[in-house]
Design a protein around this motif. Structure first.
Motif, mmCIF file in Angstrom:
data_model
loop_
_atom_site.group_PDB
_atom_site.id
_atom_site.type_symbol
_atom_site.label_atom_id
_atom_site.label_comp_id
_atom_site.label_asym_id
_atom_site.label_seq_id
_atom_site.Cartn_x
_atom_site.Cartn_y
_atom_site.Cartn_z
ATOM 1 N N ILE A 44 90.760 63.620 79.852
ATOM 2 C CA ILE A 44 90.586 64.609 80.916
ATOM 3 C C ILE A 44 91.818 65.515 81.012
ATOM 4 N N ASP A 45 91.560 66.712 81.513
ATOM 5 C CA ASP A 45 92.642 67.597 81.927
ATOM 6 C C ASP A 45 92.800 67.371 83.424
ATOM 7 N N PRO A 46 93.861 66.684 83.846
ATOM 8 C CA PRO A 46 93.993 66.307 85.264
ATOM 9 C C PRO A 46 94.096 67.507 86.205
ATOM 10 N N ALA A 47 94.389 68.688 85.647
ATOM 11 C CA ALA A 47 94.443 69.881 86.495
ATOM 12 C C ALA A 47 93.046 70.402 86.805
ATOM 13 N N VAL A 48 92.052 69.926 86.044
ATOM 14 C CA VAL A 48 90.692 70.455 86.170
ATOM 15 C C VAL A 48 89.739 69.430 86.795
ATOM 16 N N VAL A 49 89.883 68.169 86.396
ATOM 17 C CA VAL A 49 88.938 67.156 86.865
ATOM 18 C C VAL A 49 89.708 65.895 87.247
ATOM 19 N N THR A 50 89.216 65.219 88.275
ATOM 20 C CA THR A 50 89.880 64.007 88.746
ATOM 21 C C THR A 50 89.154 62.757 88.252
ATOM 22 N N ILE A 51 89.857 61.642 88.277
ATOM 23 C CA ILE A 51 89.221 60.374 87.926
ATOM 24 C C ILE A 51 88.109 60.053 88.923
ATOM 25 N N ASP A 52 88.325 60.384 90.187
ATOM 26 C CA ASP A 52 87.271 60.165 91.180
ATOM 27 C C ASP A 52 86.000 60.923 90.831
ATOM 28 N N ALA A 53 86.147 62.125 90.272
ATOM 29 C CA ALA A 53 84.967 62.901 89.882
ATOM 30 C C ALA A 53 84.226 62.215 88.735
ATOM 31 N N LEU A 54 84.969 61.612 87.814
ATOM 32 C CA LEU A 54 84.335 60.857 86.721
ATOM 33 C C LEU A 54 83.535 59.691 87.295
ATOM 34 N N ILE A 55 84.182 58.971 88.199
ATOM 35 C CA ILE A 55 83.542 57.800 88.797
ATOM 36 C C ILE A 55 82.280 58.215 89.555
ATOM 37 N N ASP A 56 82.389 59.290 90.340
ATOM 38 C CA ASP A 56 81.224 59.753 91.101
ATOM 39 C C ASP A 56 80.074 60.125 90.169
ATOM 40 N N ALA A 57 80.388 60.790 89.056
ATOM 41 C CA ALA A 57 79.339 61.218 88.126
ATOM 42 C C ALA A 57 78.604 60.015 87.548
ATOM 43 N N VAL A 58 79.358 58.961 87.221
ATOM 44 C CA VAL A 58 78.730 57.754 86.666
ATOM 45 C C VAL A 58 77.941 57.022 87.747
#
Ligand SMILES: [Cu+2]
Length: 68
Positions: A44-58
């Motif tokens: 990930i590019d941390p300036a663009v997407v967060t780990i929380d966003a990854l988790i939410d998507a899954v």
């Protein structure tokens, strides 16, 4: 870039792998490296997407991600 590995419960077959891969690939700033039953590795590019966003998507697909 930062590499993140998510531990995912609820995946049981190839369709689950596809669903998780699609969910993660739909996020801007996320580059899916590997998805298997029970885990996903994403750069990930941390300036663009967060780990929380990854988790939410899954989790929106019906799986559970354990946060470490
Ligand atoms: Cu499945």
């Amino acid at each position: 870039m930062q590499t993140v590995t998510l531990a995912i419960t609820g995946m049981s077959c190839g369709h689950c792998v596809d669903a998780v891969r699609r969910a993660l690939a739909s996020l801007h700033g996320a580059d899916v490296r590997d998805v298997a039953i029970g885990k996903a590795t994403v750069s990930i590019d941390p300036a663009v997407v967060t780990i929380d966003a990854l988790i939410d998507a899954v989790e929106d697909q019906g799986y559970t991600v354990s946060r470490s």
